[in-house]
Design a protein around this motif. Structure first.
Motif, PDB file in Angstrom:
ATOM      1  N   LEU A  80       0.827  -1.208   0.000  1.00 22.70           N
ATOM      2  CA  LEU A  80       0.000   0.000   0.000  1.00 22.70           C
ATOM      3  C   LEU A  80       0.863   1.259   0.000  1.00 22.70           C
ATOM      4  N   ALA A  81       1.930   1.249   0.785  1.00 22.00           N
ATOM      5  CA  ALA A  81       2.826   2.407   0.830  1.00 22.00           C
ATOM      6  C   ALA A  81       3.428   2.689  -0.542  1.00 22.00           C
ATOM      7  N   GLU A  82       3.796   1.627  -1.242  1.00 25.12           N
ATOM      8  CA  GLU A  82       4.360   1.794  -2.595  1.00 25.12           C
ATOM      9  C   GLU A  82       3.354   2.470  -3.513  1.00 25.12           C
ATOM     10  N   GLY A  83       2.107   2.014  -3.464  1.00 22.13           N
ATOM     11  CA  GLY A  83       1.095   2.600  -4.326  1.00 22.13           C
ATOM     12  C   GLY A  83       0.774   4.039  -3.952  1.00 22.13           C
ATOM     13  N   ILE A  84       0.637   4.296  -2.669  1.00 19.30           N
ATOM     14  CA  ILE A  84       0.241   5.645  -2.219  1.00 19.30           C
ATOM     15  C   ILE A  84       1.364   6.658  -2.407  1.00 19.30           C
ATOM     16  N   HIS A  85       2.558   6.326  -1.963  1.00 18.85           N
ATOM     17  CA  HIS A  85       3.662   7.292  -2.033  1.00 18.85           C
ATOM     18  C   HIS A  85       4.079   7.618  -3.464  1.00 18.85           C
ATOM     19  N   ASN A  86       3.807   6.713  -4.396  1.00 18.53           N
ATOM     20  CA  ASN A  86       4.169   6.946  -5.801  1.00 18.53           C
ATOM     21  C   ASN A  86       2.984   7.356  -6.653  1.00 18.53           C
ATOM     22  N   ALA A  87       1.926   7.821  -6.020  1.00 13.06           N
ATOM     23  CA  ALA A  87       0.692   8.134  -6.731  1.00 13.06           C
ATOM     24  C   ALA A  87       0.863   9.218  -7.787  1.00 13.06           C
ATOM     25  N   ARG A  88       1.784  10.122  -7.579  1.00 12.24           N
ATOM     26  CA  ARG A  88       1.893  11.281  -8.484  1.00 12.24           C
ATOM     27  C   ARG A  88       3.131  11.212  -9.379  1.00 12.24           C
ATOM     28  N   LYS A  89       3.753  10.044  -9.426  1.00 13.88           N
ATOM     29  CA  LYS A  89       4.933   9.889 -10.280  1.00 13.88           C
ATOM     30  C   LYS A  89       4.545   9.391 -11.657  1.00 13.88           C
TER      31      LYS A  89
END
Length: 290
Positions: A281-290
């Motif tokens: 989940l952290a991977e998906g959320i933290h990279n949401a705007r990349k």
């Protein structure tokens, strides 16, 4: 000559000038153009000792802000997964006084600790006593799903005295006037419920959360986070594109329950699954705007 140390109502004087922990975190994340990951678990599940390890596990695997739930016997907003976990905690004799150990655990691990609680529990513990104990343990703020700003005078005073954030909820049905009242009285962020109803994992999310975030910002809120229903990295990535923070609860709790709603027989296995889910989940959320 003596000086008064209380108001006529008996409340202590003084306002803390401590900065908002949540506001500071969101400012840092905005500078990096990424949303925060907010994860929820109830204290005392599957037992007090393991729950402390679980909170540290969340922080160690990418959760930035931890919502520590106070189990309650009448959880009107919680879905079946969180209800099951909360009941297990209550059956184990969970007490509100013990939750401050969880607050210390999250703070020591480097996370921002919040408590999410129905107001009745705080009221009976004592509002001033709770605020003082919470702040002394390193707490950042309180999420109150059943307390509206109009009825939160005592909490607003106590939280100001101790420098604690106030997180109130809004929903897609909230009027523009209600959003303005919440935005004016909130401190830290506003919790935008993605839909009306109880918590729980959802296969799909509607467009209403994005519209609600935009409306809440227009009403004056500095930071708006979305919760209720977010359960996959893909959903977290979608919500993270427009929200300041993405809140995940049931999907994390679920990792430590079996198919019958009981705590896993092997807590270690549950903690491993929790770490894996949090990391994804952290991977998906933290990279949401990349």
């Amino acid at each position: 000559m003596t000086h008064a140390t209380t108001t006529p109502s008996g409340q202590p004087l003084g306002i803390s000038h401590k900065p908002s922990p949540c506001r500071q975190l969101f400012a840092e994340f905005k500078a990096d153009d990424k949303p925060a990951f907010i994860g929820y678990l109830p204290y005392g599940f599957p037992n007090p000792e393991v729950s402390l390890t679980a909170f540290k596990t969340l922080v160690d695997n990418g959760v930035d802000i931890v919502e520590i739930g106070l189990p309650y016997s009448d959880p009107v907003m919680d879905g079946p997964v969180i209800q099951a976990a909360s009941q297990i905690a209550l059956n184990n004799g969970e007490k509100i006084a013990g939750v401050f150990k969880a607050v210390e655990t999250v703070a020591n691990a480097g996370g921002v600790p919040l408590i999410m609680s129905y107001w009745n529990l705080i009221y009976h513990y004592g509002v001033e006593r709770f605020a003082a104990d919470f702040a002394n343990a390193g707490g950042a703020g309180l999420i109150t799903p059943d307390l509206i700003p109009d009825e939160a005078g005592e909490w607003i005073e106590a939280s100001d005295r101790h420098g604690l954030d106030r997180i109130f909820l809004v929903s897609p049905d909230s009027s523009d006037e209600r959003l303005k009242i919440v935005a004016k009285n909130a401190r830290g962020f506003v919790y935008a419920a993605s839909r009306m109803g109880v918590t729980g994992e959802q296969a799909t999310l509607s467009s209403s959360p994005e519209q609600l975030v935009a409306r809440t910002r227009a009403a004056g809120a500095e930071n708006v986070c979305v919760g209720i229903g977010v359960s996959t990295p893909e959903q977290g990535r979608t919500v993270g594109q427009y929200a300041d923070g993405v809140i995940v609860g049931s999907a994390l709790v679920h990792t430590m329950l079996d198919e019958h709603g009981h705590a896993l027989a092997d807590p270690g296995a549950g903690l491993t699954l929790l770490a894996e889910r949090a990391t994804a989940l952290a991977e998906g959320i933290h990279n949401a705007r990349k």
